[in-house]
Design a protein around this motif. Structure first.
Motif, PDB file in Angstrom:
ATOM      1  N   SER A 238       0.830  -1.195   0.000  1.00  0.00           N
ATOM      2  CA  SER A 238       0.000   0.000   0.000  1.00  0.00           C
ATOM      3  C   SER A 238       0.869   1.251   0.000  1.00  0.00           C
ATOM      4  O   SER A 238       2.098   1.182  -0.038  1.00  0.00           O
ATOM      5  CB  SER A 238      -0.943  -0.005   1.215  1.00  0.00           C
ATOM      6  N   THR A 239       0.201   2.380   0.043  1.00  0.00           N
ATOM      7  CA  THR A 239       0.848   3.680   0.194  1.00  0.00           C
ATOM      8  C   THR A 239       0.368   4.314   1.497  1.00  0.00           C
ATOM      9  O   THR A 239      -0.675   3.937   2.054  1.00  0.00           O
ATOM     10  CB  THR A 239       0.494   4.622  -0.964  1.00  0.00           C
ATOM     11  N   ALA A 240       1.113   5.300   1.963  1.00  0.00           N
ATOM     12  CA  ALA A 240       0.702   6.003   3.175  1.00  0.00           C
ATOM     13  C   ALA A 240      -0.655   6.672   2.975  1.00  0.00           C
ATOM     14  O   ALA A 240      -1.499   6.689   3.880  1.00  0.00           O
ATOM     15  CB  ALA A 240       1.762   7.030   3.580  1.00  0.00           C
ATOM     16  N   GLY A 241      -0.888   7.214   1.778  1.00  0.00           N
ATOM     17  CA  GLY A 241      -2.159   7.874   1.502  1.00  0.00           C
ATOM     18  C   GLY A 241      -3.336   6.922   1.602  1.00  0.00           C
ATOM     19  O   GLY A 241      -4.364   7.239   2.211  1.00  0.00           O
ATOM     20  N   ASP A 242      -3.209   5.739   0.994  1.00  0.00           N
ATOM     21  CA  ASP A 242      -4.298   4.760   1.075  1.00  0.00           C
ATOM     22  C   ASP A 242      -4.511   4.289   2.510  1.00  0.00           C
ATOM     23  O   ASP A 242      -5.655   4.045   2.929  1.00  0.00           O
ATOM     24  CB  ASP A 242      -4.006   3.570   0.171  1.00  0.00           C
ATOM     25  N   LEU A 243      -3.441   4.129   3.262  1.00  0.00           N
ATOM     26  CA  LEU A 243      -3.594   3.648   4.632  1.00  0.00           C
ATOM     27  C   LEU A 243      -4.356   4.635   5.511  1.00  0.00           C
ATOM     28  O   LEU A 243      -5.212   4.238   6.302  1.00  0.00           O
ATOM     29  CB  LEU A 243      -2.233   3.327   5.245  1.00  0.00           C
ATOM     30  N   VAL A 244      -4.068   5.938   5.378  1.00  0.00           N
ATOM     31  CA  VAL A 244      -4.827   6.884   6.209  1.00  0.00           C
ATOM     32  C   VAL A 244      -6.281   6.965   5.737  1.00  0.00           C
ATOM     33  O   VAL A 244      -7.188   7.191   6.555  1.00  0.00           O
ATOM     34  CB  VAL A 244      -4.175   8.286   6.263  1.00  0.00           C
ATOM     35  N   ARG A 245      -6.530   6.760   4.454  1.00  0.00           N
ATOM     36  CA  ARG A 245      -7.917   6.724   3.975  1.00  0.00           C
ATOM     37  C   ARG A 245      -8.661   5.543   4.589  1.00  0.00           C
ATOM     38  O   ARG A 245      -9.802   5.672   5.052  1.00  0.00           O
ATOM     39  CB  ARG A 245      -7.951   6.612   2.445  1.00  0.00           C
ATOM     40  N   PHE A 246      -8.024   4.381   4.591  1.00  0.00           N
ATOM     41  CA  PHE A 246      -8.680   3.181   5.108  1.00  0.00           C
ATOM     42  C   PHE A 246      -8.883   3.251   6.613  1.00  0.00           C
ATOM     43  O   PHE A 246      -9.996   3.032   7.118  1.00  0.00           O
ATOM     44  CB  PHE A 246      -7.850   1.945   4.745  1.00  0.00           C
ATOM     45  N   PHE A 247      -7.821   3.548   7.344  1.00  0.00           N
ATOM     46  CA  PHE A 247      -7.926   3.544   8.798  1.00  0.00           C
ATOM     47  C   PHE A 247      -8.872   4.632   9.295  1.00  0.00           C
ATOM     48  O   PHE A 247      -9.537   4.450  10.319  1.00  0.00           O
ATOM     49  CB  PHE A 247      -6.537   3.665   9.431  1.00  0.00           C
ATOM     50  N   SER A 248      -8.948   5.757   8.592  1.00  0.00           N
ATOM     51  CA  SER A 248      -9.907   6.792   8.981  1.00  0.00           C
ATOM     52  C   SER A 248     -11.336   6.265   8.960  1.00  0.00           C
ATOM     53  O   SER A 248     -12.175   6.643   9.791  1.00  0.00           O
ATOM     54  CB  SER A 248      -9.795   8.002   8.041  1.00  0.00           C
ATOM     55  N   GLN A 249     -11.626   5.365   8.013  1.00  0.00           N
ATOM     56  CA  GLN A 249     -12.971   4.811   7.902  1.00  0.00           C
ATOM     57  C   GLN A 249     -13.319   3.874   9.052  1.00  0.00           C
ATOM     58  O   GLN A 249     -14.498   3.544   9.243  1.00  0.00           O
ATOM     59  CB  GLN A 249     -13.135   4.080   6.569  1.00  0.00           C
ATOM     60  N   LEU A 250     -12.321   3.442   9.813  1.00  0.00           N
ATOM     61  CA  LEU A 250     -12.566   2.552  10.944  1.00  0.00           C
ATOM     62  C   LEU A 250     -12.833   3.316  12.235  1.00  0.00           C
ATOM     63  O   LEU A 250     -13.173   2.705  13.256  1.00  0.00           O
ATOM     64  CB  LEU A 250     -11.377   1.610  11.141  1.00  0.00           C
ATOM     65  N   SER A 251     -12.666   4.625  12.210  1.00  0.00           N
ATOM     66  CA  SER A 251     -12.961   5.408  13.402  1.00  0.00           C
ATOM     67  C   SER A 251     -14.444   5.309  13.735  1.00  0.00           C
ATOM     68  O   SER A 251     -15.302   5.434  12.853  1.00  0.00           O
ATOM     69  CB  SER A 251     -12.591   6.882  13.177  1.00  0.00           C
ATOM     70  N   PRO A 252     -14.781   5.088  15.008  1.00  0.00           N
ATOM     71  CA  PRO A 252     -16.199   5.089  15.389  1.00  0.00           C
ATOM     72  C   PRO A 252     -16.902   6.395  15.056  1.00  0.00           C
ATOM     73  O   PRO A 252     -18.130   6.421  14.925  1.00  0.00           O
ATOM     74  CB  PRO A 252     -16.143   4.858  16.910  1.00  0.00           C
ATOM     75  N   MET A 253     -16.133   7.475  14.881  1.00  0.00           N
ATOM     76  CA  MET A 253     -16.722   8.781  14.581  1.00  0.00           C
ATOM     77  C   MET A 253     -16.846   9.049  13.084  1.00  0.00           C
ATOM     78  O   MET A 253     -17.393  10.069  12.679  1.00  0.00           O
ATOM     79  CB  MET A 253     -15.887   9.881  15.232  1.00  0.00           C
ATOM     80  N   SER A 254     -16.335   8.138  12.262  1.00  0.00           N
ATOM     81  CA  SER A 254     -16.382   8.335  10.819  1.00  0.00           C
ATOM     82  C   SER A 254     -17.807   8.154  10.299  1.00  0.00           C
ATOM     83  O   SER A 254     -18.590   7.360  10.836  1.00  0.00           O
ATOM     84  CB  SER A 254     -15.446   7.343  10.128  1.00  0.00           C
ATOM     85  N   GLU A 255     -18.130   8.870   9.227  1.00  0.00           N
ATOM     86  CA  GLU A 255     -19.423   8.708   8.569  1.00  0.00           C
ATOM     87  C   GLU A 255     -19.366   7.673   7.451  1.00  0.00           C
ATOM     88  O   GLU A 255     -20.362   7.420   6.780  1.00  0.00           O
ATOM     89  CB  GLU A 255     -19.896  10.052   8.008  1.00  0.00           C
ATOM     90  N   ALA A 256     -18.196   7.045   7.266  1.00  0.00           N
ATOM     91  CA  ALA A 256     -18.040   6.036   6.217  1.00  0.00           C
ATOM     92  C   ALA A 256     -18.886   4.802   6.546  1.00  0.00           C
ATOM     93  O   ALA A 256     -19.141   4.491   7.708  1.00  0.00           O
ATOM     94  CB  ALA A 256     -16.573   5.648   6.076  1.00  0.00           C
ATOM     95  N   GLY A 257     -19.294   4.089   5.507  1.00  0.00           N
ATOM     96  CA  GLY A 257     -20.183   2.954   5.710  1.00  0.00           C
ATOM     97  C   GLY A 257     -19.540   1.604   5.503  1.00  0.00           C
ATOM     98  O   GLY A 257     -20.253   0.615   5.296  1.00  0.00           O
ATOM     99  N   LEU A 258     -18.207   1.533   5.541  1.00  0.00           N
ATOM    100  CA  LEU A 258     -17.550   0.250   5.328  1.00  0.00           C
ATOM    101  C   LEU A 258     -18.002  -0.781   6.356  1.00  0.00           C
ATOM    102  O   LEU A 258     -18.261  -1.941   6.026  1.00  0.00           O
ATOM    103  CB  LEU A 258     -16.027   0.430   5.390  1.00  0.00           C
ATOM    104  N   LEU A 259     -18.083  -0.374   7.628  1.00  0.00           N
ATOM    105  CA  LEU A 259     -18.576  -1.209   8.716  1.00  0.00           C
ATOM    106  C   LEU A 259     -19.518  -0.376   9.572  1.00  0.00           C
ATOM    107  O   LEU A 259     -19.447   0.856   9.582  1.00  0.00           O
ATOM    108  CB  LEU A 259     -17.422  -1.732   9.581  1.00  0.00           C
TER     109      LEU A 259
END
Length: 461
Positions: A238-259
């Motif tokens: 991966s790249t650093a950019g993709d990793l911060v995009r992915f891990f940000s989506q795992l925050s309980p405060m994120s509005e992302a719908g991955l989980l």
């Protein structure tokens, strides 16, 4: 973007660039996201010491155990779909295991509390002495009794996450890499991430490097070996950019719908403390968590032959930081913490006020470099080599255009003493007087070193 964040992000690359050179690292790539959006990507040094190729943010890195977080997200997605339960015994999905392993639950594998062996009796796959394991080789280790019983303690296990990959295959009827790429990687909107090196499309791999000792120089470690049937534990690229995009989506405060928020809360909370470590950290479900002087974080690290990496999310601040290094002794842990310390200082103090904004720059003396860093209405003098940064700061109160006073500092420094900026004939600041210490520009200091010591060095050679 908030002004404090802009100011902090301006200083971060300058500090990392110095650190890469100070630690004699081949290269480093960093990214910072705020509220899920990448606000900084940068790369320093070289991708391959044998060719001198410059490292860029688009170079892919072997990010190793970051893979576990992707795998854990996959398991939780299957749980949300009702295809498995976290309290299912793993023997329900994978036959032929030792009875003590068969009764370990999916959740215990996720939290490294199943008691399983870490890498088997021959861990040569992590030292490039053998290929990474096939399913048959992995299962051959798992017919043996585990070192501990389930739920006795936190015990990290790559074999355990290899087993989770087999569970995903059993539940979905697809190869692990096929399913995880579609359901997690692409679903998260990632374009520079692959579950193993053979799936990498586009971009160029940053080569790994050995330690400098015992040879006194680093050798290139290709880092292009397949991880076979333990990709779920260590295969990701991966790249650093993709990793911060992915891990940000795992925050309980994120509005992302991955989980779902419930799954994300369960992933990121600490389930087991790492009680034998000096580091204050815990392990959740594919996630490491801890606190940095009041800023709670979660994330993961990765160690592959030739690379070290770490990603951390600070949910309350909406920040995610990833640092990827391409040497086996790369201080990714220190640098993630260092970037967070910089942003924490600017978050507390604010962007520089107009009257102190030009009290900035890197200044040199025999003991090394010192950065002048304006934060809010204050100016701080901080040794650039320190980790964490801005830790042993002298606080300067600016009293005039080129005058100030050290109003707070360690007693070993110069508290209470005057500070002055001296200008050259063009009106440019050319020298800083910090108490009784004279600091000059990098080029002036380099000339001074050569004039003062080069002749002596030649005589001694």
């Amino acid at each position: 973007m908030d002004e404090w964040l802009k100011a902090g992000l301006d200083y971060v690359p300058r500090w990392i660039d110095y650190q890469v050179q100070h630690f004699a690292q081949p290269g480093c790539a960093i990214a910072v996201a705020h509220q899920g959006e990448v606000v900084l990507e940068a790369a320093f040094g070289t991708a391959d010491l044998s060719t001198g190729e410059a490292l860029t943010p688009r170079h892919r890195f072997r990010v190793a155990s970051h893979s576990k977080t992707f795998t854990a997200a996959g398991i939780l997605k299957l749980k949300e779909r009702g295809l498995l339960r976290l309290d299912d015994g793993v023997g329900n999905f994978v036959p032929g295991l030792h009875p003590d392993i068969a009764s370990v639950t999916v959740q215990q594998l996720l939290s490294h509390s199943g008691g399983l062996v870490r890498d088997g009796a021959d861990a040569g796959q992590f030292t490039n002495h053998r290929p990474f394991l096939s399913t048959a080789e992995l299962k051959a280790d798992l017919v043996l009794a585990p070192p501990y019983g389930a739920a006795e303690r936190f015990k990290y296990s790559n074999h355990g996450y290899g087993l989770l990959g087999l569970i995903i295959e059993a539940v979905t009827g697809e190869p692990y890499t096929t399913w995880i790429m579609r359901e997690i990687v692409r679903a998260a909107g990632l374009t520079e991430t692959a579950a193993d090196i053979g799936l990498m499309t586009g971009g160029t791999l940053a080569r790994g490097h050995s330690t400098r000792l015992p040879l006194g120089r680093r050798l290139v470690i290709p880092g292009d070996n397949l991880t076979n049937d333990v990709a779920s534990a260590t295969g990701f690229v991966s790249t650093a950019g993709d990793l911060v995009r992915f891990f940000s989506q795992l925050s309980p405060m994120s509005e992302a719908g991955l989980l779902s928020p419930l799954s994300r809360r369960d992933m990121t909370r600490g389930h087991w403390p790492d009680s034998e470590s000096v580091l204050d950290r815990s392990y959740g479900l594919g996630i490491i968590s801890g606190t940095l002087k009041g800023w709670d974080w979660f994330g993961h690290s990765g160690s592959f032959p030739g690379t070290l990496s770490r990603t951390a999310v600070f949910p309350a601040q909406g920040l995610a930081i990833s640092v990827l290094t391409n040497a086996i002794d790369g201080p990714a842990q220190l640098w993630v913490d260092g970037i967070a310390q910089i942003l924490k200082a600017f978050h507390a103090g604010g962007a520089p006020h107009e009257e102190v904004a030009d009290w900035v720059g890197r200044w040199w003396m025999l003991w090394g470099a010192v950065d002048l860093v304006p934060i809010g209405g204050k100016v701080f003098a901080s040794p650039t080599a320190l980790t964490p940064p801005l830790a042993e700061m002298s606080e300067i109160q600016v009293t005039g255009r080129d005058a100030g006073k050290v109003i707070r500092a360690s007693g070993f420094f110069s508290p209470g003493e005057a500070v002055a900026r001296l200008r050259d004939g063009r009106g440019e600041v050319s020298e800083i007087r910090l108490g009784g210490t004279r600091l000059v520009s990098q080029s002036a200091f380099a000339d001074e070193l050569v004039a003062r010591y080069q002749g002596f060095s030649k005589d001694r050679a």
